[in-house]
Design a protein around this motif. Structure first.
Motif, PDB file in Angstrom:
ATOM      1  N   THR A   7      66.415  46.993  77.355  1.00 21.49           N
ATOM      2  CA  THR A   7      66.166  47.989  76.213  1.00 21.49           C
ATOM      3  C   THR A   7      65.854  47.237  75.084  1.00 21.49           C
ATOM      4  O   THR A   7      65.715  47.560  73.796  1.00 21.49           O
ATOM      5  N   SER A   8      65.470  45.729  75.031  1.00 22.18           N
ATOM      6  CA  SER A   8      65.121  45.129  73.934  1.00 22.18           C
ATOM      7  C   SER A   8      63.667  45.393  73.408  1.00 22.18           C
ATOM      8  O   SER A   8      62.880  45.684  73.981  1.00 22.18           O
ATOM      9  N   LYS A   9      63.572  45.620  72.026  1.00 19.26           N
ATOM     10  CA  LYS A   9      62.295  46.119  71.460  1.00 19.26           C
ATOM     11  C   LYS A   9      61.515  44.882  70.735  1.00 19.26           C
ATOM     12  O   LYS A   9      62.332  44.048  70.564  1.00 19.26           O
ATOM     13  N   GLY A  10      60.477  44.891  70.680  1.00 22.93           N
ATOM     14  CA  GLY A  10      59.701  43.973  70.142  1.00 22.93           C
ATOM     15  C   GLY A  10      59.307  42.919  71.162  1.00 22.93           C
ATOM     16  O   GLY A  10      58.967  41.847  70.785  1.00 22.93           O
ATOM     17  N   SER A  11      59.534  43.175  72.486  1.00 23.91           N
ATOM     18  CA  SER A  11      59.243  42.119  73.505  1.00 23.91           C
ATOM     19  C   SER A  11      57.787  41.653  73.302  1.00 23.91           C
ATOM     20  O   SER A  11      57.434  40.437  73.894  1.00 23.91           O
ATOM     21  N   TYR A  12      56.837  42.686  72.800  1.00 27.64           N
ATOM     22  CA  TYR A  12      55.428  42.302  73.151  1.00 27.64           C
ATOM     23  C   TYR A  12      54.795  41.415  71.734  1.00 27.64           C
ATOM     24  O   TYR A  12      53.761  41.227  71.647  1.00 27.64           O
ATOM     25  N   GLU A  13      55.890  41.102  70.920  1.00 27.38           N
ATOM     26  CA  GLU A  13      55.476  40.113  69.900  1.00 27.38           C
ATOM     27  C   GLU A  13      54.992  38.809  70.389  1.00 27.38           C
ATOM     28  O   GLU A  13      54.456  37.676  69.659  1.00 27.38           O
ATOM     29  N   TYR A  59      58.513  54.265  75.020  1.00 27.82           N
ATOM     30  CA  TYR A  59      57.878  53.821  76.374  1.00 27.82           C
ATOM     31  C   TYR A  59      59.307  53.205  76.984  1.00 27.82           C
ATOM     32  O   TYR A  59      59.384  53.179  78.351  1.00 27.82           O
ATOM     33  N   ILE A  60      60.280  52.480  76.267  1.00 33.99           N
ATOM     34  CA  ILE A  60      61.306  51.934  76.473  1.00 33.99           C
ATOM     35  C   ILE A  60      62.267  52.809  77.406  1.00 33.99           C
ATOM     36  O   ILE A  60      62.763  52.817  78.460  1.00 33.99           O
ATOM     37  N   SER A  61      62.510  53.969  76.426  1.00 35.54           N
ATOM     38  CA  SER A  61      63.703  54.935  76.848  1.00 35.54           C
ATOM     39  C   SER A  61      62.917  55.531  78.123  1.00 35.54           C
ATOM     40  O   SER A  61      63.763  55.895  79.083  1.00 35.54           O
ATOM     41  N   LYS A  62      61.757  55.978  78.347  1.00 36.79           N
ATOM     42  CA  LYS A  62      60.972  56.506  79.363  1.00 36.79           C
ATOM     43  C   LYS A  62      61.270  55.783  80.584  1.00 36.79           C
ATOM     44  O   LYS A  62      61.676  56.134  81.693  1.00 36.79           O
ATOM     45  N   ASP A  63      61.190  54.268  80.330  1.00 36.14           N
ATOM     46  CA  ASP A  63      61.401  53.461  81.590  1.00 36.14           C
ATOM     47  C   ASP A  63      62.796  53.395  82.038  1.00 36.14           C
ATOM     48  O   ASP A  63      62.853  53.446  83.451  1.00 36.14           O
ATOM     49  N   VAL A  64      63.702  53.697  81.120  1.00 37.47           N
ATOM     50  CA  VAL A  64      65.017  53.690  81.507  1.00 37.47           C
ATOM     51  C   VAL A  64      65.296  54.789  82.363  1.00 37.47           C
ATOM     52  O   VAL A  64      66.123  55.072  83.580  1.00 37.47           O
TER      53      VAL A  64
END
Length: 913
Positions: A569-575, A894-899
């Motif tokens: 659930t980490s956000k900002g990973s595509y930085e 997109y993260i919540s959808k993947d979860v």
């Protein structure tokens, strides 16, 4: 001794049987009732005599004159009567004995017929539940169950006939038995042989036990199968539990060690702080030593704080251990319950007795099946009609559909290897050397690319796709999509690319048709190694030679150890993306959300590629990404990059390994993972070696498993019936129809799909889409079923109303002699949101469908030019919309959808287990 006869007077108390017989002779009376008396046997004897004797005695008494009785004193008359009655009694005894024997014979015969009837009923019940008997009967009917997709209809014919056939076996109707090749003696012999299996005594009771035993055996078999699966799952969960515990142990040890070291270092720091005031006046060396100790302690503390094992990871690992242990315990409970259920099954007979009876009964089947097959044929008038229709749905020999290709022995050369191995390059080199050749591409873009390559080298080449035709004068080569493969011309060399696509449920038939039907002595097929077995089988079927060339990947492909994000659930990973990265996602909203995140949080710009984009737009996006001088250094794409595009990708990043396939949520299989991951790294590009990883750390295990395993070989190839198949079948269907009405194409296709007979190496493609499109066309007049069937192959999206309207409008106008024109809804409009961008893609698809229809049913060249102009304009608007995507409205996580996808998939998997 003679006694006075019983009186036959109606009011006399004489037995009724005696009175009733001689009531018509009133002169025979007793003394009490006057006139005369006729002496003969006692009343007891008379009563016991049958009616015929009584009538005879009355007759004799009536014919003797009364005066003769008086003159002779009645003695002669009495003796005469006595002799006559004795003679009559003797005759009657013989007749009675014969009657008794007849009655006895009739009783025995009745009992035997009853026995035969019961045995025949039970024999037919056995035939109804035993698959071996059913299979033997189908073979007698010349029906191969394994090849028929409509086996249910044959089983109905079979079951409907059993009761009547059993009744015929139990009767003495020689004519009926002779019609099916049996005699009464043969029928009795079959039933006697059946009785030997345990049905000789108490037939119905034994049959009931046997049927109960058969039901219990099936139940036990299912339970044992479930038990084995549970035991297998239990072993897997135990291993998973042990593996998780093994991972937990070093983490616990590291945590304990970390605490000890921190406590020790903390003590050193505290002692150093206490000594620091006392050493103010000390020498500099002592202060330096103390400072060094403090700095070392702080460095160790900092290193421990950066340790891979933290409290969250430890708690997560503990939860994994608990979860694996709990799952194993639940499975153990289920196994124990199932074992108790199996052991609690009460068997009405021993397993040996049941097996012996079954084997005996199955031995009877070969002698019964021929007669039963004849009976089924004679009983069901529809059976022969059905079998004739089945002959026209026989798809077991597709290689015979192309007789011209069978005239010569061809050589099939399979170039097998992964992506970036040079297999297609070597095949194309041989194509360039040929006097006349053809290249068959999986995509229009690849066909256009090879067309340009061959043309650039001075080879006159035609280009043929569903939407475009370029005929070059004096051409020797041809580049086309595989659906438009020419099977009417002879070629020296043919190259079929991406041959593994013959297993595709929608387009696979095009590759199978090309492989079976092209007229060429040297055919090069390129694809993954998973297609070797099925291509080799098809070559053997056609009598062609097979040659295999294996290729290895030019560059390395490495699976990275770490994921892009630290947690799911980490956000900002595509930085953390780098130039040359390609992020793979499986929905347009995911793609644009990731594109926006990267362009917002980094200095990079992104290109996007997904399936519904027009091919020209995809090619333009790929060109920009590959261009080193371009500012677009990141690619966000769907699995559409798996085929047909040459991309300079350094690293593939899977945003998720789950996607929705249109029906349910699925996990990517090994083949898909390898196909997509293989796009990383390419020879003669800035990134010769490739890397692959995931955003979610939980997906890394599946990625490594897929990359480390071999892809399963393909076992089936797709086929589609030819136009002649459908036309002939429709004609026979109308002939056998009881209603006499015209059969619509959608009814023909549905019936054809139900009855289609296929071998295990083939399957029927596009069943659903063809039925849907044919249903749309049911109200179209002035078109034959064959012409409508061609339209069922159009690139129409059966789930899109606009696409349906384009097809119907065009066909309706064409069949009524009008000019099919472009509808106003096919005018493109600039995109102001992502929904508008999707609408533009839909408009492009409609225009391509219109051009496809113009190729199949030519109408007006002016409308074709208009459609081409509008298509180019639509492509330009889509490109502009993609480059200005940051200005389009979008609110999506997109993260919540993947979860959510993973939870739903795990829940479905748990229910299946």
């Amino acid at each position: 001794m003679l006694r006075r006869a019983a009186c036959l007077h109606t009011k006399c108390a004489t037995p009724a049987s005696a009175r009733a017989v001689v009531r018509k002779r009133p002169h025979v009376r007793c003394l009490q009732h006057s006139v005369s008396t006729v002496p003969f046997f006692s009343s007891r004897s008379i009563v016991e005599l049958p009616p015929q004797t009584l009538k005879s005695a009355a007759f004799f008494s009536s014919v003797v004159p009364r005066r003769e009785v008086k003159e002779n004193g009645g003695n002669n008359h009495a003796r005469y009567i006595d002799a006559a009655v004795h003679a009559e009694l003797k005759t009657l005894k013989k007749e009675r004995r014969k009657t008794h024997e007849g009655l006895l014979n009739r009783a025995v015969k009745k009992k035997e017929m009853s026995r035969r009837r019961i045995l025949a009923e039970e024999l037919m019940r056995f035939f109804a539940i035993n698959d071996e008997c059913y299979n033997i009967t189908l073979r007698e009917l010349n029906v191969d169950k394994s090849l028929s997709s409509d086996e249910y209809q044959y089983r109905q014919f079979y079951l409907d006939s059993l009761q009547s056939f059993g009744a015929m076996l139990s009767e003495d109707d020689e004519d009926a038995l002779a019609q099916v090749g049996l005699s009464t003696a043969t029928a009795i012999s079959i039933l006697d042989q059946f009785a030997v299996g345990g049905f000789a005594h108490n037939v119905q009771e034994f049959s009931k036990k046997y049927r109960t035993m058969a039901t219990i055996s099936l139940q036990a078999e299912e339970l044992n199968s479930t038990l084995k699966q549970l035991q297998k799952n239990h072993e897997g969960r135990l291993q998973e539990w042990k593996a998780e515990e093994q991972l937990l142990e070093p983490m616990e040890s590291e945590r304990v060690h970390k605490r000890e070291v921190i406590a020790s270092l903390g003590g050193k720091v505290d002692s150093a702080k206490e000594l620091l005031p006392l050493l103010k006046n000390s020498e500099k060396n002592e202060l330096d030593e103390l400072a060094n100790e403090l700095s070392n302690a702080l460095a160790q503390l900092e290193a421990l704080s950066k340790s891979k094992t933290n409290d969250k990871d430890l708690i997560k690992q503990r939860n994994k251990v608990i979860q694996a242990k709990g799952t194993a315990a639940n499975l153990a409970i289920k196994i124990s319950t199932l074992e108790s259920e199996i052991s609690g099954l009460k068997l009405p007979m021993s397993q040996d007795e049941f097996q012996a009876t079954t084997e005996n009964n199955v031995r009877i089947a070969p002698s019964v099946a021929p007669a039963l097959a004849k009976f089924i044929t004679s009983r069901h008038d529809d059976f022969d009609k059905y079998r004739q229709l089945a002959m026209h749905t026989d798809l077991t020999t597709p290689h015979e559909w192309y007789p011209h290709a069978r005239l010569d022995k061809r050589k099939i050369i399979f170039h097998a290897g992964p992506t970036n191995s040079g297999k297609t390059y070597n095949a194309l080199q041989r194509l360039k050397q040929a006097k006349k050749g053809m290249y068959l591409a999986p995509l229009r873009l690849l066909a256009a690319e090879i067309y340009e390559t061959l043309t650039a080298e001075g080879i006159y080449t035609d280009l043929l796709t569903g939407q475009e035709k370029r005929n070059v004068p004096f051409s020797t080569h041809r580049s086309s999509t595989v659906e438009l493969a020419s099977i009417e011309e002879d070629y020296d060399v043919v190259v079929i690319d991406e041959i593994q696509m013959l297993c595709d449920e929608f387009r696979g038939s095009a590759w199978t048709r090309a492989l079976l039907g092209v007229r060429c002595k040297e055919i090069h097929v390129c694809g993954g190694a998973e297609g070797i077995d099925i291509v080799k089988k098809i070559c053997g079927m056609c009598g062609d030679d097979f040659e295999l060339h294996r290729y290895e990947r030019f560059s390395d492909l490495k699976v990275l150890d770490d994921s892009l994000a630290k947690s799911p659930t980490s956000k900002g990973s595509y930085e953390n993306v780098q130039p040359g990265d390609c992020v793979v996602a499986f929905s347009k909203r995911d793609i644009f959300a990731i594109k926006r995140e990267i362009e917002t949080n980094t200095s990079f710009k992104c290109c996007v590629i997904y399936g519904s984009l027009p091919p020209d737009v995809r090619a333009e996006q790929a060109r920009r990404f590959n261009d080193p001088s371009s500012e677009y250094e990141i690619l966000v794409a769907s699995d559409a990059i798996g085929m047909g595009l040459n991309l300079s990708i350094k690293r593939i990043i899977f945003n998720s390994i789950f996607k929705h396939n249109g029906d349910r949520i699925v996990q990517l299989d090994h083949s898909s993972v390898k196909q997509i991951a293989g796009r990383a790294g390419r020879r003669n590009s800035p990134y010769p070696n490739g890397e692959v990883t995931c955003r979610d750390p939980n997906d890394m295990a599946h990625l490594k498993k897929c990359m480390g395993s071999e892809i399963r070989p393909l076992t089936k190839a797709g086929i589609i019936p030819t136009t002649s198949h459908i036309a002939v079948f429709n004609q026979h269907l109308e002939e056998h129809s009881s209603s006499g009405k015209e059969i619509e194409l959608h009814q023909t296709l549905r019936k054809f799909s139900e009855m289609a007979t296929l071998k295990g190496d083939f399957f029927l493609c596009r069943k659903q889409s063809m039925e849907v499109v044919s249903l749309w066309l049911k109200d179209i007049k002035n078109m034959s079923p064959a012409e409508k069937f061609v339209l069922c192959m159009s690139p129409v999206n059966e789930n899109c109303v606009r696409s349906r309207n384009v097809l119907l409008r065009y066909v309706e106008k064409y069949t009524t002699g009008k000019v099919p024109g472009l509808h106003y809804s096919m005018q493109p409009k600039a995109a102001k949101s992502f929904d508008h961008l999707a609408d533009l893609c839909s408009v492009h698809h409609q225009l391509e469908l219109f051009l496809w229809l113009q190729n199949k049913l030519p109408s007006n060249a002016v409308e074709v030019l208009r459609a081409v102009t509008l298509k180019d304009k639509t492509i330009e608007m889509i490109n502009n919309g993609l480059f200005k995507a940051e200005k389009l409205s979008l609110s999506y996580d997109y993260i919540s959808k993947d979860v959510r996808f993973k939870k739903e998939w795990a829940s479905e998997r748990k229910e299946e287990e």
